[in-house]
Design a protein around this motif. Structure first.
Motif, short mmCIF file in Angstrom:
data_model
loop_
_atom_site.label_atom_id
_atom_site.label_comp_id
_atom_site.label_asym_id
_atom_site.label_seq_id
_atom_site.Cartn_x
_atom_site.Cartn_y
_atom_site.Cartn_z
N GLY A 247 11.79 3.01 -49.02
CA GLY A 247 10.70 2.02 -49.14
C GLY A 247 10.74 1.03 -48.00
N ILE A 248 11.92 0.52 -47.71
CA ILE A 248 12.03 -0.47 -46.64
C ILE A 248 11.71 0.17 -45.29
CG2 ILE A 248 13.56 -2.11 -45.50
CD1 ILE A 248 15.13 -2.30 -48.12
N ILE A 249 12.26 1.36 -45.09
CA ILE A 249 12.01 2.03 -43.82
C ILE A 249 10.51 2.18 -43.59
CG2 ILE A 249 12.20 4.25 -42.63
CD1 ILE A 249 15.00 4.49 -43.62
N GLU A 250 9.81 2.53 -44.65
CA GLU A 250 8.36 2.71 -44.54
C GLU A 250 7.68 1.44 -44.03
OE1 GLU A 250 5.48 4.03 -47.93
OE2 GLU A 250 7.05 5.53 -47.56
N ARG A 251 8.18 0.29 -44.53
CA ARG A 251 7.57 -0.97 -44.11
C ARG A 251 7.99 -1.36 -42.70
NH1 ARG A 251 6.41 -3.95 -48.93
NH2 ARG A 251 5.70 -5.68 -47.64
N VAL A 252 9.13 -0.86 -42.28
CA VAL A 252 9.67 -1.25 -40.97
C VAL A 252 9.12 -0.36 -39.85
CG1 VAL A 252 11.80 -1.30 -39.62
CG2 VAL A 252 11.75 -2.33 -41.88
N THR A 253 8.86 0.91 -40.17
CA THR A 253 8.46 1.87 -39.14
C THR A 253 7.31 1.39 -38.24
OG1 THR A 253 9.07 3.52 -40.76
CG2 THR A 253 8.06 4.33 -38.77
N PRO A 254 6.25 0.75 -38.79
CA PRO A 254 5.17 0.32 -37.89
C PRO A 254 5.67 -0.57 -36.74
CG PRO A 254 4.49 0.04 -40.16
CD PRO A 254 5.92 0.45 -40.19
N ARG A 255 6.78 -1.27 -36.93
CA ARG A 255 7.30 -2.17 -35.88
C ARG A 255 7.69 -1.42 -34.62
NH1 ARG A 255 4.89 -6.13 -36.94
NH2 ARG A 255 4.14 -5.31 -38.90
N LEU A 256 7.92 -0.10 -34.77
CA LEU A 256 8.30 0.69 -33.59
C LEU A 256 7.20 0.68 -32.54
CD1 LEU A 256 9.88 3.79 -35.34
CD2 LEU A 256 11.08 1.95 -34.18
N GLN A 257 6.00 0.26 -32.96
CA GLN A 257 4.87 0.26 -32.03
C GLN A 257 4.67 -1.09 -31.37
OE1 GLN A 257 4.18 3.20 -34.01
NE2 GLN A 257 4.12 3.99 -31.93
N HIS A 258 5.57 -2.01 -31.59
CA HIS A 258 5.38 -3.36 -31.05
C HIS A 258 5.63 -3.38 -29.55
CE1 HIS A 258 5.40 -7.70 -30.81
NE2 HIS A 258 5.08 -7.77 -32.09
N ALA A 259 4.90 -4.25 -28.86
CA ALA A 259 5.05 -4.32 -27.41
C ALA A 259 6.38 -4.95 -27.01
CB ALA A 259 3.90 -5.12 -26.81
N ASN A 260 6.97 -5.74 -27.91
CA ASN A 260 8.21 -6.43 -27.58
C ASN A 260 9.41 -5.51 -27.87
OD1 ASN A 260 10.57 -8.09 -27.90
ND2 ASN A 260 9.22 -9.86 -28.00
N SER A 261 10.19 -5.25 -26.84
CA SER A 261 11.27 -4.28 -26.99
C SER A 261 12.33 -4.74 -27.99
CB SER A 261 11.93 -3.99 -25.64
OG SER A 261 12.71 -5.10 -25.24
N ALA A 262 12.47 -6.05 -28.14
CA ALA A 262 13.46 -6.55 -29.10
C ALA A 262 13.06 -6.16 -30.52
CB ALA A 262 13.60 -8.06 -28.98
N VAL A 263 11.76 -6.25 -30.81
CA VAL A 263 11.29 -5.85 -32.14
C VAL A 263 11.56 -4.36 -32.35
CG1 VAL A 263 9.28 -5.69 -33.65
CG2 VAL A 263 9.49 -7.62 -32.09
N VAL A 264 11.27 -3.57 -31.32
CA VAL A 264 11.48 -2.12 -31.43
C VAL A 264 12.96 -1.82 -31.68
CG1 VAL A 264 11.27 0.08 -30.24
CG2 VAL A 264 9.52 -1.66 -29.93
N MET A 265 13.83 -2.43 -30.87
CA MET A 265 15.26 -2.14 -31.00
C MET A 265 15.78 -2.53 -32.39
SD MET A 265 16.45 -0.64 -28.34
CE MET A 265 18.06 -0.61 -29.09
N SER A 266 15.32 -3.69 -32.87
CA SER A 266 15.80 -4.11 -34.18
C SER A 266 15.28 -3.20 -35.29
CB SER A 266 15.37 -5.56 -34.46
OG SER A 266 16.01 -6.41 -33.54
N ALA A 267 14.05 -2.72 -35.12
CA ALA A 267 13.51 -1.79 -36.12
C ALA A 267 14.31 -0.49 -36.10
CB ALA A 267 12.03 -1.51 -35.84
N VAL A 268 14.65 -0.03 -34.89
CA VAL A 268 15.47 1.18 -34.77
C VAL A 268 16.80 0.99 -35.50
CG1 VAL A 268 16.79 2.58 -33.13
CG2 VAL A 268 14.44 1.96 -32.61
N LYS A 269 17.35 -0.21 -35.33
CA LYS A 269 18.63 -0.50 -35.96
C LYS A 269 18.53 -0.40 -37.48
CE LYS A 269 21.78 -4.43 -36.21
NZ LYS A 269 22.00 -5.77 -35.67
N VAL A 270 17.50 -1.04 -38.05
CA VAL A 270 17.34 -0.98 -39.50
C VAL A 270 17.22 0.47 -39.95
CG1 VAL A 270 15.83 -1.60 -41.42
CG2 VAL A 270 16.24 -3.25 -39.60
N ILE A 271 16.35 1.21 -39.27
CA ILE A 271 16.10 2.59 -39.70
C ILE A 271 17.38 3.41 -39.61
CG2 ILE A 271 14.79 4.69 -39.20
CD1 ILE A 271 12.51 2.84 -38.24
#
Lengths: 904, 428
Positions: A247-271
């Motif tokens: 459930g959480i991953i589902e909510r986090v996955t859209p962040r992978l599309q963010h322009a800010n690389s820090a957001v992407v990296m942190s989302a990758v970490k959670v997943i």
């Protein structure tokens, strides 16, 4: 469009130009001026001086005088000044408190926030109590801007006065902010709580289901930085089950599309962290597919971001190779990539190379080997070798590429190629020796020790296939004295090998080399090895053959592989500095207020560092008498434990908190896995009973013949140990499949002390050689020594002597650590220490710190190194801080570890 | 978190610094100065380094290093992104190519920005539009004093990139689709790597708080629309895309629609990456032969593959020659070519290159004899170009819908341009 600001009021540069005498006086007058613009200008001049590093603290009262103003610009400048100089004038700073308190009630939210922000930055303890009142009001302010500033301020306050924060209930209020309606407030609240959780080690975040929902909701709304704070705190949460994780991953996955690389990296970490909990194959496959594109996209960003991404990808591909298995071509280097990006790309390429893509990769690597940057070219060449070692089917192709490169005659390419070809020989013995001829044509290009040593190893190892092996060695021998020690050692061994294979022609040569090694050299390693060979050759040439020409274990490419546990730790640290350095955070994070003696050499962290793991192969590591591998090598075969960076875990629990009267036990670790010792597996540990030191061996005989008598010899170590009796007689013998144990009595003698190089730490290992007298096989191991085993019973000092010594030792010679205890009773610790010959000197409560006590100890080793220790306890906390001071700095870290073990 | 930020010039002087935490000392800048700047390692050193147990994370803008120092286990991407954003903010205030002097001349502004964009080491609001509302060269705008309430909700709000009450006489949107093509061809002409990175730049001049919907010919969307008017058209398969923070990522994840309330003015709406079915705008055939030790003969043919109605501008072809080149005899069918010794290459420039046309270059290179013969490393041949109204990926804008309460009509302009990326190379 960037709009140029209006230059109203002229530029600030004019404030930098005052250099006249009497400047301070002039400024002072201006600061007291009634004219507002004169005042503003004067403050600006002060700040300008501060910027260029001049000390303007003498104007403190005068600047403070300007604080009462409604000009927000002036106010900001004065506040800035205060933040910088408050520490130097704590008493005077209190004069500003009233203004702060007044500003914190200002109708303008920007000013309220400014006041709270600045007060938090003034790190004067006295001011903290005045801060609480405005802070608690600001945390409930109607304006979100003030609330979000106040949230961070709680973290600031916690840094200075943690107790105050807890007493005033700020943590609870902060926790309530997670449910705030405003996303920025939530984000800062999360940031502050995460920091407090990290510094205090307490779970103040307390993520519950409802908190989780709020965090996920805020994730969609807050700023990019807020998203990073929230994602980073989510990554520390452990979902209840796979469904929740999904459930959480589902909510986090859209962040992978963010322009800010820090957001992407942190989302990758959670997943990645949550993926461990997911068992459904389909979901895993989908996630694997979704993670690849964003990671590849990061490679199109700024070079620094690429570097961060690549260091992380390096870990990710080790953990989950499927994610990027089809993406190898994205990691091919661009001609104009910065060198640090290219080097990291190579590492990833090597991790991803497989039989499907090796052709393509080799073409690339060959291309890189012709570029200009020497380091990159070298790494490319050695990568070709690593491909060969990794992929048996591609080895032949790799060799032919290496030969092509050798034809280029570029000095460093040839040398690097020789080094890797040596490794390929070790990996696939008796397969590619046909290339030796080509190598021999390039002898004159070799001028680096590693390449020379490798070439000499090859000559020695394959002497029977090289017609003029002796002549080739002869050419190297001409310069024997000038060579690097590693080359000398290789020459010695290679000559002996040559002699054993063709005694007639090389009799004279081997005699000369042995002479040079034993009589003319100052290098103890070389001398010792020379003597060993000499005796072997003179007493029993057949045994010499068995030893020197024995089969060598095949090597594997494990140079870049991390230990699974370390890898898991690092994966959980994706998107932190830990993932950049490939070291667990405790290795490099040093808390602000703890002065630490760092032995970590800066260079360990540079990207050139091949051994990414926190393991520094100690220079005096087990001497490789049998000469497995050439110079520096990739062999993972030596049965030693890694003795580097804080492998304290090896020892696990020590004396187990039992009653002091109980027979001391000793923790043994496996030092010999049987692969070289004819199937004898040895666990080894050290202990002291009634003042005598012993080495405890547990043997498991997996070999073919019973073990009856062994002979043991210890190498010189930093602890000066020697066995009292060299023969270990087992009666009854240990039959194949059975096991037994032996206690080897040790004495401490100065003759066996190897000097520790100044400035470096004493190597914690004791190297041993064991000869099985039944079949004359010899094997070697290295065991980690526990310093408490040689703590002498006369280590107690009287108080005055202690105090004098303590004061006499420079503060830089201290080592610190914090250790978890199994008991909170100080008496229990003192008792445990006493039974380990660590003597209590004094005990007293810490003034002004209720509930804290310090206890002082002293101890001395039988080698006459004494250590003073201070243990700080806090009531109710099952941990203490250990600080060890000693003039014997080389041993301080070992002593500290000994104390840690004894305390547990 | 970040303990200290500073700007340092290439000589190693600190231009301005701001300390947020006292776990690092001001003197720690010294180790960075000595080990990185003075050691001239800045361009080759990894951008994240531990020196004296503090971590230094740095990037560079012209001659200024932006350095963040920390002692904790920070998120390095966060720090780097903050530094980039900080540079963008300063560019907005001080001009695109702001210099050290510009920074010094505005130090009060700098301090204000240092304090507003970061608090206790945690990045805060870095939105240029919003910052400009209340930080203005040290001078607060008077009228803001009246409505700080709305200002602070703006700073902390869910939509912190756009303020309420924007009016434009004419409602217009300019869309620029910019593509860069990266290519690597092997010496035998096979494609080793090709990739298009595109970015959609928007300049919006819209009234109110409009909600926009934007569509590209994304294969996944186009195929879903099979029944509608788009049936039969094929879309472009986009490998990955990233969006400006105004775009609702949840909506995109759910049904790949791009919806957003845009910031006022210029911004980058999205970036995308395409690796399949790329129309390379130029085909190059190069034959470079080394004849013995002293001569190299070069023959290059370059063909523009795009429609003849279009043309490429500022096409530059760099053909490498050995370092010991003595002279070059160059013949080309159009444009200008000359030997540039500093770059060890023949630089061939064409101002205008019509689609479907081709040009040739032949050069005869004479080399100086070398005492020690060393093989020429044959670096790749590279090409720079820009082709207006062409997208190498085939991406085009399908629609942009603007919905606002007042229901005004919006004028839209779309431009396309394809440029060479950071490396458009052919190995020789």
């Amino acid at each position: 469009m960037p709009s140029k600001p209006k230059t109203a009021g002229g530029s600030d540069s004019r404030f930098f130009t005052t250099q006249k005498k009497g400047e301070t006086h002039e400024l002072r007058t201006d600061l007291h001026s009634n004219d507002r613009s004169t005042k503003v200008d004067a403050v600006k001049k002060v700040i300008a001086s501060m910027t260029v590093g001049k000390d303007v603290s003498m104007l403190f009262t005068d600047v403070l005088n300007c604080i009462q103003t409604d000009n927000i610009e002036l106010k900001k400048l004065v506040y800035l000044y205060l933040i910088n100089y408050a520490k130097s004038q704590p008493e005077l700073t209190l004069l500003a408190v009233n203004t702060f308190v007044k500003d914190a009630n200002d109708p303008n939210p920007l000013i309220r926030a400014l006041a709270v922000r600045t007060m938090g930055c003034i790190r004067v303890e006295k001011i903290t109590e005045y801060l609480c009142e405005p802070l608690s009001r600001s945390l409930r302010d109607e304006d979100p801007y003030v609330r979000k500033t106040a949230a961070v301020c709680v973290a600031k306050l916690y840094d200075i006065a943690p107790d105050l924060v807890e007493d005033r209930g700020f943590l609870e209020i902060l926790h309530d902010l997670i449910s705030d309606a405003n996303p920025s407030v939530v984000a800062n609240g999360v940031a502050a709580l995460s920091e407090i959780a990290e510094t205090s080690g307490k779970d103040v975040m307390k993520i519950s289901t409802s908190v989780l929902q709020k965090l996920l909701a805020a994730l969609n709304e807050c700023t990019e930085w807020g998203q990073v704070f929230i994602l980073d705190s989510l990554s520390k949460y452990t979902p209840a089950d796979g469904r929740e994780a999904e459930g959480i991953i589902e909510r986090v996955t859209p962040r992978l599309q963010h322009a800010n690389s820090a957001v992407v990296m942190s989302a990758v970490k959670v997943i990645l962290n949550y993926m461990n909990m997911i068992t459904t194959e389909d979901t895993l496959r989908t996630l694997t597919r979704k993670l690849a594109p964003p990671l590849v996209t990061l490679l199109n960003s700024e070079p620094e971001t690429q570097y961060v991404a690549l260091r992380n990808i390096n870990l990710i591909v080790q953990k989950r190779p499927q994610i990027l298995e089809n993406a190898i071509h994205f990691f091919f280097c661009k001609y104009n990539d910065p060198i640090y990006v290219k080097m990291e790309k190579l590492e990833v390429i090597i991790k991803l190379v497989g039989e499907r893509n090796v052709e393509q990769v080799l073409l690339e690597l060959k291309e890189y080997a012709t570029e200009v940057d020497v380091d990159f070219v070298r790494k490319s060449v050695s990568s070709i070798g690593r491909c060969a070692i990794k992929l048996e089917k591609a080895a032949e192709r790799c060799i032919s590429v290496l030969l092509e490169l050798i034809q280029s005659k570029v000095n460093y390419v040839v040398q690097e190629a020789v080094v890797v070809i040596k490794d390929i020989f070790r990996r696939y013995p008796n397969k590619y020796e046909s290339v030796i001829a080509t190598l021999c044509e390039n002898l004159e290009t070799l001028d680096e020790p590693e390449a020379k040593a490798s070439m000499i190893w090859i000559i020695g190892e394959y002497a029977e296939r090289i017609d003029n092996a002796d002549e080739l060695l002869e050419t190297f021998l001409e310069t024997f004295e000038e060579e690097d020690p590693s080359v000398q050692l290789q020459l010695l061994t290679a000559t002996v090998k040559c002699f054993l294979k063709a005694p007639e022609e090389t009799q004279e040569m081997v005699q000369r080399v042995l002479d040079m090694a034993t009589e003319e050299s100052d290098n103890p390693d070389l001398r010792d090895r020379g003597f060993v060979y000499w005796r072997l050759l003179s007493t029993d040439p057949e045994a010499a053959k068995a030893v020197v020409l024995s089969e060598k274990p095949v090597i594997e490419d494990d140079t870049s592989k991390l230990e699974p546990e370390l890898l898991d730790t690092l994966i959980s640290q994706i998107a932190t500095l830990s993932s950049i350095y490939h070291k667990p955070p405790e290795v490099f994070v040093t808390r602000a207020n703890i002065r630490t003696v760092t032995e970590d050499d800066v260079d360990d962290y540079e990207y050139e560092d091949e051994n990414d793991v926190g393991v520094q192969p100690s220079a005096d590591g087990p001497v490789d008498l049998l000469d497995i591998g050439g110079g520096g090598d990739m062999n993972g075969s030596a049965p030693q434990q890694n003795n580097g960076g804080g492998d304290v875990d090896l020892f696990g629990l020590d004396t187990g908190g039992g009653a002091p009267a109980a027979r001391p036990t000793c923790v043994k670790t496996q030092v010999c896995d049987g692969s070289q010792s004819g199937g004898i597996i040895i666990n080894c540990g050290f202990m002291q009973t009634n003042g005598s030191v012993s080495m405890e061996l547990d043997l498991q005989n997996n070999g073919q013949i019973p073990v009856t008598t062994l002979a043991i010899q210890l190498n010189k170590s930093a602890f000066g140990l020697a066995p009292t009796n060299q023969q270990l007689v087992f009666s009854p013998p240990i039959a194949p499949g059975a096991s037994g144990s032996y206690s080897v009595g040790l004495t401490v003698t100065p003759n066996m002390m190897s000097p520790v190089a100044p400035g470096s730490a004493a190597p914690p290992t004791v190297q041993a050689a064991i000869k099985n007298l039944s079949n004359n096989s010899v094997f070697y191991f290295a065991a980690n020594f526990t310093l408490e085993s040689i703590f002498s019973p006369d280590g107690a000092l009287d108080r005055t002597a202690f105090i004098n010594t303590w004061k006499g030792i420079d503060d830089t010679k201290e080592v610190y650590s914090t250790v978890q205890l199994t008991t909170s009773s100080i008496e229990a610790i003192i008792q445990k220490f006493a039974s380990a010959s660590i003597f209590q000197i004094a005990r007293r409560p810490v003034p002004n710190q209720p509930g804290q006590e310090v206890v002082y100890f002293s101890c001395k080793t039988m080698t006459q190194h004494s250590f003073l220790a201070e243990l700080t306890f806090k009531e109710g906390v099952m941990a203490c801080k250990i600080c060890v001071k000693s003039e014997a700095t080389a041993y301080a870290a070992l002593a500290k570890e000994a104390l840690e073990r004894c305390a547990k | 978190m970040i303990s200290m930020l500073y700007l340092m010039n290439t000589k190693g002087d600190i231009v301005i610094s701001r300390q947020y935490r006292d776990d690092v000392s001001a003197s720690s800048t010294e180790s960075f100065r000595q080990k990185i700047v003075a050691a001239k390692e800045a361009s080759t050193s990894a951008p994240i380094r531990i020196l004296d147990s503090s971590t230094f994370i740095f990037t560079r803008h012209l001659n200024i290093y932006f350095v963040a120092v920390t002692r904790s286990n920070v998120n390095p991407s966060l720090v780097l992104e903050y530094l980039y954003q900080k540079i963008r903010v300063l560019q907005a205030y001080l001009g695109e190519k702001f210099t050290e002097d510009k920074v010094r001349n505005n130090f009060t502004l700098l301090y204000e920005l240092f304090d507003e964009t970061i608090d206790f080491g945690y990045p805060q609001n870095t939105s240029i539009d919003v910052l400009k509302m209340y930080i203005n060269l040290g001078k607060q705008r008077q009228k803001i004093a009246e409505d700080q309430g709305s200002l602070t909700s703006q700073i902390t709000g869910a939509i912190d990139w756009r303020r309420e009450g924007i009016r434009h006489k004419r409602n217009e949107v300019y869309i620029d689709v910019l593509e860069s093509v990266n290519l690597l061809l092997s010496a035998t002409g096979s494609v080793l790597r090709q990739e298009v990175t595109g970015s959609v730049m928007m300049n919006t001049k819209l009234t109110g708080m409009p909600e926009c919907k934007f569509g590209l010919n994304d294969k996944l969307v186009v195929e879903k629309d099979k029944n509608s008017a788009n049936a039969g058209k094929s879309g472009v398969s986009i490998d990955d895309c990233t969006f400006h923070r105004c775009v609702s990522l949840g909506r995109f994840d759910a049904d790949r629609t791009i919806t957003f309330i845009p910031p006022d003015g210029e911004f980058e709406l999205m970036k995308y990456r395409v690796t399949d079915n790329i129309n390379l705008p130029f085909r190059i055939i190069a034959a470079i032969q080394e004849d013995g030790q002293t001569r190299v003969s070069i023959n290059v043919k370059c063909t523009a593959t795009f429609s003849e109605k279009l043309f490429a501008s500022s096409v530059t072809l760099k053909i490498p020659v050995p370092n010991n080149t003595a002279k070059c005899k160059i013949k080309c069918t159009m444009g200008r070519a000359k030997y540039v010794p500093e770059e060890s290459s023949i630089v061939f420039r064409l101002k205008r290159f019509q689609g479907q046309s081709e040009c040739m270059l032949a050069a005869d290179v004479t080399l100086m004899p070398l005492v020690r013969a060393k093989a020429w490393s044959r670096p790749p041949l590279s090409l720079d170009f820009s082709v207006p109204m062409f997208t190498a990926s085939g991406v085009h804008v399908r629609f942009l819908k603007v919905f606002d309460k007042s229901g005004y009509t919006t004028n839209r302009w779309v431009r396309y341009i394809t440029k060479s990326g950071s490396s458009y190379c052919i190995r020789i």
